[in-house]
Design a protein around this motif. Structure first.
Motif, PDB file in Angstrom:
ATOM      1  N   ILE A 700       0.862  -1.173   0.000  1.00  0.00           N
ATOM      2  CA  ILE A 700       0.000   0.000   0.000  1.00  0.00           C
ATOM      3  C   ILE A 700       0.900   1.224   0.000  1.00  0.00           C
ATOM      4  O   ILE A 700       1.582   1.506   0.977  1.00  0.00           O
ATOM      5  CB  ILE A 700      -0.897   0.022   1.255  1.00  0.00           C
ATOM      6  N   GLU A 701       0.937   1.909  -1.095  1.00  0.00           N
ATOM      7  CA  GLU A 701       1.780   3.085  -1.185  1.00  0.00           C
ATOM      8  C   GLU A 701       1.153   4.096  -2.127  1.00  0.00           C
ATOM      9  O   GLU A 701       0.598   3.718  -3.149  1.00  0.00           O
ATOM     10  CB  GLU A 701       3.167   2.677  -1.711  1.00  0.00           C
TER      11      GLU A 701
ATOM     12  N   TYR B 161      -2.420  10.273   8.026  1.00  0.00           N
ATOM     13  CA  TYR B 161      -2.309  11.497   7.235  1.00  0.00           C
ATOM     14  C   TYR B 161      -1.016  11.431   6.454  1.00  0.00           C
ATOM     15  O   TYR B 161       0.030  11.122   7.000  1.00  0.00           O
ATOM     16  CB  TYR B 161      -2.256  12.727   8.145  1.00  0.00           C
ATOM     17  N   LYS B 162      -1.134  11.716   5.201  1.00  0.00           N
ATOM     18  CA  LYS B 162       0.065  11.633   4.364  1.00  0.00           C
ATOM     19  C   LYS B 162       0.468  13.046   3.985  1.00  0.00           C
ATOM     20  O   LYS B 162      -0.309  13.784   3.392  1.00  0.00           O
ATOM     21  CB  LYS B 162      -0.272  10.820   3.120  1.00  0.00           C
ATOM     22  N   TYR B 163       1.685  13.426   4.369  1.00  0.00           N
ATOM     23  CA  TYR B 163       2.189  14.738   3.984  1.00  0.00           C
ATOM     24  C   TYR B 163       3.274  14.547   2.968  1.00  0.00           C
ATOM     25  O   TYR B 163       4.323  13.989   3.284  1.00  0.00           O
ATOM     26  CB  TYR B 163       2.733  15.495   5.192  1.00  0.00           C
ATOM     27  N   GLY B 164       2.999  14.978   1.770  1.00  0.00           N
ATOM     28  CA  GLY B 164       4.022  14.847   0.746  1.00  0.00           C
ATOM     29  C   GLY B 164       4.380  13.385   0.563  1.00  0.00           C
ATOM     30  O   GLY B 164       3.558  12.498   0.729  1.00  0.00           O
ATOM     31  N   LEU B 216     -11.211  -4.133   8.035  1.00  0.00           N
ATOM     32  CA  LEU B 216     -12.663  -4.284   7.875  1.00  0.00           C
ATOM     33  C   LEU B 216     -13.243  -3.258   6.922  1.00  0.00           C
ATOM     34  O   LEU B 216     -14.156  -3.553   6.161  1.00  0.00           O
ATOM     35  CB  LEU B 216     -13.351  -4.159   9.232  1.00  0.00           C
ATOM     36  N   GLU B 217     -12.723  -2.046   6.981  1.00  0.00           N
ATOM     37  CA  GLU B 217     -13.258  -0.995   6.125  1.00  0.00           C
ATOM     38  C   GLU B 217     -12.118  -0.135   5.603  1.00  0.00           C
ATOM     39  O   GLU B 217     -11.093  -0.002   6.260  1.00  0.00           O
ATOM     40  CB  GLU B 217     -14.177  -0.057   6.912  1.00  0.00           C
ATOM     41  N   VAL B 218     -12.338   0.451   4.462  1.00  0.00           N
ATOM     42  CA  VAL B 218     -11.428   1.457   3.937  1.00  0.00           C
ATOM     43  C   VAL B 218     -12.259   2.691   3.656  1.00  0.00           C
ATOM     44  O   VAL B 218     -13.208   2.636   2.872  1.00  0.00           O
ATOM     45  CB  VAL B 218     -10.744   0.976   2.650  1.00  0.00           C
ATOM     46  N   ASN B 219     -11.979   3.765   4.318  1.00  0.00           N
ATOM     47  CA  ASN B 219     -12.717   5.012   4.181  1.00  0.00           C
ATOM     48  C   ASN B 219     -14.232   4.793   4.200  1.00  0.00           C
ATOM     49  O   ASN B 219     -14.971   5.279   3.358  1.00  0.00           O
ATOM     50  CB  ASN B 219     -12.296   5.746   2.917  1.00  0.00           C
ATOM     51  N   THR B 232      -6.568  -3.139  -2.403  1.00  0.00           N
ATOM     52  CA  THR B 232      -5.312  -2.415  -2.626  1.00  0.00           C
ATOM     53  C   THR B 232      -5.587  -1.127  -3.389  1.00  0.00           C
ATOM     54  O   THR B 232      -5.112  -0.054  -3.011  1.00  0.00           O
ATOM     55  CB  THR B 232      -4.353  -3.295  -3.453  1.00  0.00           C
ATOM     56  N   ASP B 233      -6.371  -1.238  -4.450  1.00  0.00           N
ATOM     57  CA  ASP B 233      -6.666  -0.056  -5.248  1.00  0.00           C
ATOM     58  C   ASP B 233      -7.425   0.990  -4.440  1.00  0.00           C
ATOM     59  O   ASP B 233      -7.190   2.187  -4.582  1.00  0.00           O
ATOM     60  CB  ASP B 233      -7.475  -0.456  -6.486  1.00  0.00           C
ATOM     61  N   MET B 234      -8.336   0.527  -3.605  1.00  0.00           N
ATOM     62  CA  MET B 234      -9.093   1.485  -2.793  1.00  0.00           C
ATOM     63  C   MET B 234      -8.171   2.215  -1.833  1.00  0.00           C
ATOM     64  O   MET B 234      -8.290   3.419  -1.624  1.00  0.00           O
ATOM     65  CB  MET B 234     -10.173   0.745  -1.991  1.00  0.00           C
ATOM     66  N   MET B 235      -7.254   1.485  -1.235  1.00  0.00           N
ATOM     67  CA  MET B 235      -6.349   2.115  -0.269  1.00  0.00           C
ATOM     68  C   MET B 235      -5.432   3.108  -0.968  1.00  0.00           C
ATOM     69  O   MET B 235      -5.190   4.202  -0.472  1.00  0.00           O
ATOM     70  CB  MET B 235      -5.517   1.057   0.442  1.00  0.00           C
ATOM     71  N   ILE B 236      -4.945   2.729  -2.137  1.00  0.00           N
ATOM     72  CA  ILE B 236      -4.036   3.632  -2.836  1.00  0.00           C
ATOM     73  C   ILE B 236      -4.788   4.865  -3.309  1.00  0.00           C
ATOM     74  O   ILE B 236      -4.294   5.983  -3.215  1.00  0.00           O
ATOM     75  CB  ILE B 236      -3.347   2.883  -3.990  1.00  0.00           C
ATOM     76  N   ALA B 237      -6.009   4.658  -3.774  1.00  0.00           N
ATOM     77  CA  ALA B 237      -6.789   5.803  -4.235  1.00  0.00           C
ATOM     78  C   ALA B 237      -7.100   6.754  -3.091  1.00  0.00           C
ATOM     79  O   ALA B 237      -7.270   7.950  -3.296  1.00  0.00           O
ATOM     80  CB  ALA B 237      -8.077   5.325  -4.890  1.00  0.00           C
ATOM     81  N   ASN B 238      -7.168   6.229  -1.884  1.00  0.00           N
ATOM     82  CA  ASN B 238      -7.460   7.078  -0.731  1.00  0.00           C
ATOM     83  C   ASN B 238      -6.209   7.399   0.064  1.00  0.00           C
ATOM     84  O   ASN B 238      -6.298   7.813   1.225  1.00  0.00           O
ATOM     85  CB  ASN B 238      -8.455   6.360   0.189  1.00  0.00           C
ATOM     86  N   SER B 239      -5.041   7.192  -0.525  1.00  0.00           N
ATOM     87  CA  SER B 239      -3.830   7.203   0.290  1.00  0.00           C
ATOM     88  C   SER B 239      -3.534   8.552   0.926  1.00  0.00           C
ATOM     89  O   SER B 239      -2.822   8.616   1.915  1.00  0.00           O
ATOM     90  CB  SER B 239      -2.634   6.762  -0.552  1.00  0.00           C
ATOM     91  N   ARG B 240      -4.094   9.638   0.390  1.00  0.00           N
ATOM     92  CA  ARG B 240      -3.785  10.938   0.987  1.00  0.00           C
ATOM     93  C   ARG B 240      -4.553  11.138   2.287  1.00  0.00           C
ATOM     94  O   ARG B 240      -4.245  12.022   3.069  1.00  0.00           O
ATOM     95  CB  ARG B 240      -4.118  12.057   0.017  1.00  0.00           C
TER      96      ARG B 240
END
Lengths: 1047, 372
Positions: A700-701, B161-164, B216-219, B232-240
């Motif tokens: 996950i990145e 929280y992803k900063y940069g 259990l849940e992503v966003n 995986t795609d859901m997590m990456i799409a929401n990664s910010r």
């Protein structure tokens, strides 16, 4: 709390949705993957093909097509039509027999499985005792004779498959009735041939593999004649008058045995090894066919010299002094000869030879001198060279259509002019409302034009780009002319040729302007060819230009394949599409996107390095733009081709393995179509768990700007819109990359009168970086009425309303993860739909489609048709991006199927279900191309009284109600069975008594319990309970014993 | 000698306290009134004044009674220093840019030896790069546990929280299965699990996620029924702005909240999760506060009709300024602070799109474009 829940669906909109959208898989185009059996009904004039995945497909006249699928998904080994009836019997490799029939329902015929049966051996016998080797339907009685491996012949009564014990012709019985001298020489072994006497239905010919053949009288149960050959018998057949028997043998010989008088012949009339004297391969099947003119036709499979031609797939036709060994490019599955049907006719008079090879169907005209090949109207081998891309255009103007057909007919001059002989049944489908073209690009550099308007996908024209280039193979071919001996008289037939001369020739992108007849094709080695339709042959030089997409990037070295060299000097071009301009991208990477604007006379192309714009009026490059990210080392150093191609080839070979493994599963219906298969995903996952695989991990990145191949140009789009300010619109070119960047260039195209004098200018106007950095797969501009801008020249030809240039335009950007609408010219984000963030799917294909209402002729809406990586197709509304409907269409594992999908402008689509077959589907209620046809038996046709129930329904339902029709088709087998069950009072009583008596078991019950359980669980009667939570089911199970028993 | 000196000073002036301040090689001595030490700001100014370094940013430290060197950077530790000084307050001043943070918490006397050894073996010294931990202006949330009040105790909802891009999210997920107790007995249920944490990654450094936690849940969207690739795609799409709800593998760290025990103990963990997730889903859709503002450049350099012309490209704040329109309260639960801060962004649950369309004008007005 209520107000946080989604507002309830608007009932009016829901109703409208039902009028607009509907999902159907309508027809499969192309040649069945892995065919395994051939059947032909001379009375119906219908051909049947069985496949390794358990499908059977019936073909009659063009447009008459049926498909059936065995529940078992086993290989179909044999197909036999019951003489004179609309029924056929299939034998699968699990030794099961299945009876299918074509029943008329609502004016159209449907193919249904009626009954299935497995021949049980008596207790204690070896399983081979009942392993069926030959099936022979009797001509005048509802009987099936089954030859087995043990040498016994069983008789089975149809349609119930009741074994008639008395009629069994056991090998022992035959032995007893043989004279002493024949008896001691051999055991029988398996039955290889079963043939009914052509005149006397009481006599059958039985051939055993050790070389013995007998004529058995069914009434008196005795051997009339016997023939002993010294060689292993492969097959045997009668002459039409019943006076001669021809047998073929494993050593490549065939023998004729006279059947005459009382004298028992011990030696054959003649024994011939057609391709002797050296050892030959077996002749596996033989036809001996008489003609009015006297000389018979001998047609046989195999028999060629083993050492020198053992690897050929041959069928030989011998007629007097003429002899040809047709040499097929793939394995011959089976063949049949079309002859005079009338049983009273004195001669066979064969007119066509139908050969089912592994990759194509070849029909040879035996009436015309030279035995030319016929061009089949269906079953086209889509994959004669592997399909690399496809492109669809709807509503082709008549002029272009005629030009293409004229060009194509010149190419097919060598085909026989004979009418297509397999013409059973009548197609009731309405004539196609418009002319559609499907263009497929192939690995060998050809583009094939298919008529995709109707049920039959017909090849119209084949365009080859290979002769524009010098390829490695050219020299070799000239050095090695076909220097083959005259004997055997081989002749290559068929078009399947999987070997590509040069992989760089492969076609990757196609764009056709249907109004101007301009065609742009782009290939694997960075070549872009612009072509023009010309209905006369011409000789000219193809102009060349080079587009250096790297510009001033330094430190770059291309390590991939070299560019293709164009053939120097003027070239001769046949009538049709003729290239006049070749733009070569440098470095010669695969062209990944292509756009053509025939009105502005511009072509845009993109590769993994950048994109360029070319003016094909002035033959001048307008600009190039490098999109490489400076940090993208992988692309910079250029291992793109090498590393990737290795990876790709590995992947492809795995895919090939997988495809062959899953081909058995591929047709398994995935529940009612349109239902999102969450449950099946769960099952799959559980299945995966059980396999104890090494755990698969996913990182996950967040995507970063440094990812590789961000410069890869994914999409190019021309639009006349408000790019700079809201008062002036201008031509523009939009490009989207793999890294989520969109470049917009404003173009200045001189007016028509000065078009050749002034140069086209371009200026970069905008650059948009999507923060989520997902690849941009589609760019579209919507006009002031939120309608997509028309195609170039569409307005000029009065085929589209001119776009609204008053209101504000909007830009729609489709990335793999999101759909986003921006205002123009300021590019403010307005709306978006986050597909991936919400459901984890990614956009693979997107296209605008017009959906017409089935109720109101004039009403229609433009929406986006989307295919995701999960194989779902969705409709998303424009311009508000509201998801409308979603259906599961392709299995998510079927990567090649998903990659091959194309949408049409009217809500249909095509994707490859195998290398050789397109599945056609439709999202629209209005535009639906599916077979609707009627096949009736000769009796029914003559006396107008159909065979199996139902009245002579000739009323035709309105053509486009097939939605409900389809539903019916899907549900009907279940309903019919349920009905039958409940009508059967005996069974009903049993069910009741069982319910009352709890678990008390009946003797009779045992024999039916499986069947009952099956019906109950299928019938839907218990469907409700399944949804109830677990504890309740637990309680109820106490009082529903049959349900449990059946489980 | 030291002792006698201290005693003498102490006896001499009872109400005052002697301060010995060292900056570099210089010493200053002054005294403060013990009962009225004043504020840290004033003390800091005084130190700058006495050392004649009014413009130099410095770090102030003192030695406590145990001889440990402790920082003085706010009123609290200043007062503590004053109250414990007995009788002399030893102050050490370092220039901020030269500050050696490793000395804090250690005896300056023993430290001196270390310094010496550090000089002799310089590589030893480099092993310990200092980390600034006390600069309030750098404080920002990296992760948080949210919705504690509405989730069952067995679950944890974590927001990353992803900063940069300087720190990777740093975790892996896998397919797996969990055993569930049903009326029919034990049942294996497929699920998605965290399989690995990247050392030094965001996920590991928060301490809120661990290997074998079930996702259990992503966003706000349940992952059950979804494939590993989909998740995986859901997590990456929401990664910010990633919000994942997990069932921690180690349940011992869970807080037992007695307020809810009567209600939730009767329910199984699964059903309670289901109910709550359905309720909060819409608010999650709205909460996507960072949204991806795309960078738009006008490339021609001649901004003829553009409203503003600023030479630098900046990310747009176009969509983040809209007030949250819905109260995210749930059945009497107090919405967390976090929720109130949430802003409406252009996410795309159905709810949102429906409410969204009429507000397009508002959205357009808020958008600003910075052009070249």
């Amino acid at each position: 709390m209520r107000r946080f829940l989604r507002p309830g669906p608007d009932p009016e909109r829901e109703r409208l949705k039902q009028d607009l959208f509907q999902f159907n898989k309508t027809v499969e185009h192309g040649f069945p993957h892995q065919p395994s059996a051939l059947g032909y009904s001379p009375s119906l004039r219908v051909l049947a093909i069985g496949t390794r995945s358990g499908a059977i497909k019936l073909y009659g006249a063009p447009g008459v097509e049926f498909m059936g699928l065995h529940r078992e998904n086993n290989t179909v080994v044999q197909i036999h039509f019951l003489p004179g009836q609309c029924q056929l019997v299939t034998l699968l490799d699990d030794n099961s027999l299945h009876l299918w029939s074509l029943k008329v329902k609502g004016g159209v015929s449907e193919l249904q499985e009626e009954e299935s049966f497995i021949l049980r051996s008596p207790p204690g016998a070896a399983p081979s005792a009942t392993q069926i080797t030959v099936v022979m339907p009797h001509s005048s009685r509802p009987l099936l004779y089954l030859g087995t491996e043990s040498g016994n012949v069983f008789a089975v009564q149809l349609p119930a498959f009741r074994v008639l014990e008395d009629s069994t012709i056991s090998s022992g019985a035959v032995l007893q009735r043989l004279p002493e001298e024949a008896r001691h020489r051999r055991v029988f072994e398996m039955v290889e041939a079963l043939q009914e006497h052509p005149r006397d239905p009481n006599q059958i010919l039985i051939g055993y593999s050790r070389g013995l053949a007998v004529i058995w009288d069914l009434q008196s149960s005795c051997v009339l004649y016997y023939f002993l050959s010294s060689q292993q018998l492969e097959s045997a057949s009668w002459q039409r008058d019943g006076r001669l028997i021809v047998s073929c043998h494993s050593n490549g010989s065939y023998c004729q045995w006279p059947v005459s008088g009382d004298a028992q012949q011990l030696e054959p009339l003649s024994n011939c090894v057609p391709y002797g004297p050296f050892p030959c391969k077996a002749i596996t099947k033989i036809f001996w066919l008489t003609t009015k003119k006297g000389l018979p036709f001998t047609i046989f499979q195999g028999g060629v010299p083993r050492a020198s031609y053992g690897d050929r797939h041959c069928i030989s036709v011998v007629h007097g002094s003429q002899q040809t060994a047709f040499d097929f490019t793939s394995r011959v599955i089976d063949f049949t000869v079309l002859t005079e049907v009338d049983p009273t006719a004195a001669f066979d008079d064969p007119y066509a030879l139908v050969v089912l090879a592994e990759e194509e169907l070849v029909v040879i005209d035996l009436k015309t001198a030279g035995w030319p090949v016929l061009q089949p109207p269906y079953l086209a081998s889509l994959h004669c060279s592997a399909i690399t891309c496809s492109y669809h255009t709807s509503n082709i103007p008549l002029k272009l259509w005629e030009c293409v057909i004229a060009a194509g007919s010149r190419q097919s001059a060598h085909f026989s002019t004979m009418e297509w002989p397999i013409d059973g049944g009548t197609s009731l489908a309405p004539p196609p409302p418009q002319r559609d073209l499907l263009l497929t690009g192939h690995e060998d550099g050809t583009v094939r034009f298919w008529d995709a308007s109707g049920v039959c996908l017909r090849l119209l024209y084949k365009l080859s780009t290979a002769h524009v280039f010098l390829t490695d193979t050219d020299l070799n071919e000239n050095l090695h002319p076909e220097a083959e001996d005259d004997w055997p008289p081989l002749r290559k037939v068929g078009s399947f040729d999987p070997y590509s001369d040069d992989p760089r020739l492969g076609i990757q992108k196609i764009v056709l302007c249907k109004y101007s007849g301009h065609l742009a094709v782009a290939g694997t080695a960075g070549q872009v060819l612009v072509m023009e339709l010309n209905d006369e042959a011409a000789e000219h030089t193809v102009e060349q230009a080079e587009a250096d997409l790297l510009q001033n990037q330094t430190g770059y070295r291309w390590k991939g394949h070299e560019r293709l060299c164009a053939r120097p000097g003027p070239l001769h071009f046949e009538p049709g599409f003729q290239p006049f301009m070749l733009v070569q991208c440098q470095p010669p990477a695969v062209v990944t996107s292509l756009a053509l604007h025939s009105e502005w006379r511009l072509v845009a192309f993109g590769t993994s390095h950048g994109f360029g714009l070319f003016d094909f009026q002035q033959r001048r490059q307008v600009f190039v733009k490098c999109t490489l990210h400076p940090n993208d080392h992988l692309a910079m150093e250029g291992p793109l081709s090498r590393v990737k191609s290795l990876k790709k080839s590995l992947r492809q070979s795995f895919r090939r393995i997988r495809r062959s493994r899953v081909s058995g599963r591929k047709r398994r219906p995935a529940g009612p179509s349109g239902e999102v298969p969450e449950a099946s995903a769960r099952v799959e996952r559980v299945g995966l768990q059980n396999m104890e695989l090494a755990p698969v991990q996913r990182k996950i990145e967040a995507r970063s700007a440094e990812d590789s191949f961000t410069g890869f140009v994914r999409t190019l789009y021309f639009a006349d819109t408000f790019l700079r300010d809201s008062s002036h619109h201008c031509p523009s070119l939009w490009a989207g990359t793999n890294g989520g960047t969109i470049y917009a260039f404003s173009l200045r195209v001189p007016p028509a009168e000065r078009r050749t004098a002034e140069p086209v200018r371009a200026e970069q106007a905008k650059e948009i970086q999507l923060m989520h950095r997902a690849p941009v797969v589609g760019i579209l501009v919507l006009d002031g009425h939120s309608v997509p801008l028309p195609e170039p020249l569409e307005v000029a030809h009065d085929l589209s309303k001119s776009p609204d240039m008053q209101g504000s335009h909007q830009l729609l950007v489709v990335s793999e993860e999101q759909l986003k609408v921006f205002t123009l010219p300021k590019v403010n984000a307005k709306l978006k739909l986050k597909l991936t963030a919400l459901e984890g799917s990614r956009v693979r294909r997107v296209s605008v489609a017009h959906f017409g209402s089935r109720r109101n002729e004039d009403y229609g809406e433009h929406h986006l048709a989307i295919l995701t990586n999960l194989g779902d197709v969705q409709v998303v509304s424009l311009p508000l991006l509201k998801p409308q409907v979603r259906f599961s269409c392709i299995r998510r594992e079927d990567v090649s199927g998903i990659a091959s999908c194309v949408f049409t402008k009217y809500g249909q689509g095509f994707y490859l279900i195998s290398p050789s077959e397109f599945e056609r589907f439709s999202l629209s209620t209005k535009w639906l191309v599916e077979p609707r046809c009627l096949v009736e038996s000769t009796d029914a046709r003559k006396h107008n009284c159909p065979h199996n129930g139902g009245g002579p329904e000739t009323t035709m339902t309105p053509a486009r109600n097939s939605g409900s029709q389809n539903d019916q088709e899907e549900r009907s087998p279940g309903l019919v069975m349920e009905h039958a069950l409940l009508n059967d009072e005996k069974v009903l009583r049993e069910v009741q008594s069982t319910l009352e008596a709890g678990r008390a078991s009946h003797g009779d019950w045992q024999s039916h319990k499986v069947a009952v359980g099956h019906r109950l669980s299928n019938g839907g009667g218990f469907g409700g309970e399944e949804a109830v939570s677990d504890p309740i089911i637990h309680d109820r199970s106490e009082c529903v014993p049959p349900f449990l028993l059946a489980e | 000698m030291n002792r006698s000196h201290r005693n003498g000073a102490g006896s001499g002036c009872l109400g005052t306290m002697e301060v010995k301040s060292k900056f570099g090689a210089e010493f200053r001595r002054f005294s403060l009134e013990r009962s009225k030490p004043g504020k840290f700001e004033e003390f800091y100014g005084l130190l700058q004044h006495v050392h004649k370094i009014p413009t130099v940013d410095v770090l102030v430290a003192y030695t406590d009674i145990h001889g440990d060197l402790l920082p003085i950077n706010n009123d609290d530790n200043y007062h503590k220093a004053v109250s414990t000084a007995n009788p002399l307050l030893r102050i050490f001043i370092q220039k901020k840019e030269e500050a050696d943070y490793s000395v804090f918490g250690t005896d300056p006397l023993t430290k001196k030896k270390n310094v010496l050894s550090n000089v002799l073996r310089p590589d030893n010294h480099r092993k310990k790069p200092h980390i600034v931990i006390s600069m309030p202006q750098d404080f920002r949330p990296v992760s948080s546990i949210i919705d504690v009040d509405i989730l069952p105790e067995t679950h944890r909802r974590v927001r990353l929280y992803k900063y940069g891009i300087e720190k990777p999210l740093g975790f892996y997920i896998r397919d797996g299965s969990r055993v569930r107790v049903t009326p029919h007995g034990l049942e294996k249920v497929p699920g998605i699990f965290i399989s690995r944490l990247v050392p030094g990654g965001l996920a590991q450094s928060t301490g809120l996620l661990a290997v074998n936690d079930e996702v259990l849940e992503v966003n706000g969207i349940e992952v059950s029924g979804k494939s590993l690739d989909q998740v995986t795609d859901m997590m990456i799409a929401n990664s910010r702005n990633l919000i994942i709800t997990v069932r921690p593998a180690n349940q011992r760290n869970n807080v037992v909240r007695n307020s809810r025990t009567s209600g939730s103990s009767g329910q199984s963990a699964d059903t309670s999760l289901l109910n709550y997730s359905q309720q909060i889903e819409p608010s999650f859709g709205l909460e996507d506060e960072d949204s991806d503002e795309d960078v738009i450049l006008d490339g021609n350099g001649v901004p003829q009709h553009s409203p503003t012309a600023v030479p630098t490209a900046e990310s747009l704040e176009s969509l983040t300024q809209i007030e949250l329109r819905f109260e995210p309260g749930q059945n009497g639960c107090i919405p967390s602070q976090h929720m109130n801060l949430a802003r409406l962004a252009s996410s795309s649950t159905n709810t949102e799109l429906e409410t969204y369309a009429p507000d397009q004008n508002l959205l357009e007005e808020d958008g600003t474009i910075i052009t070249l």
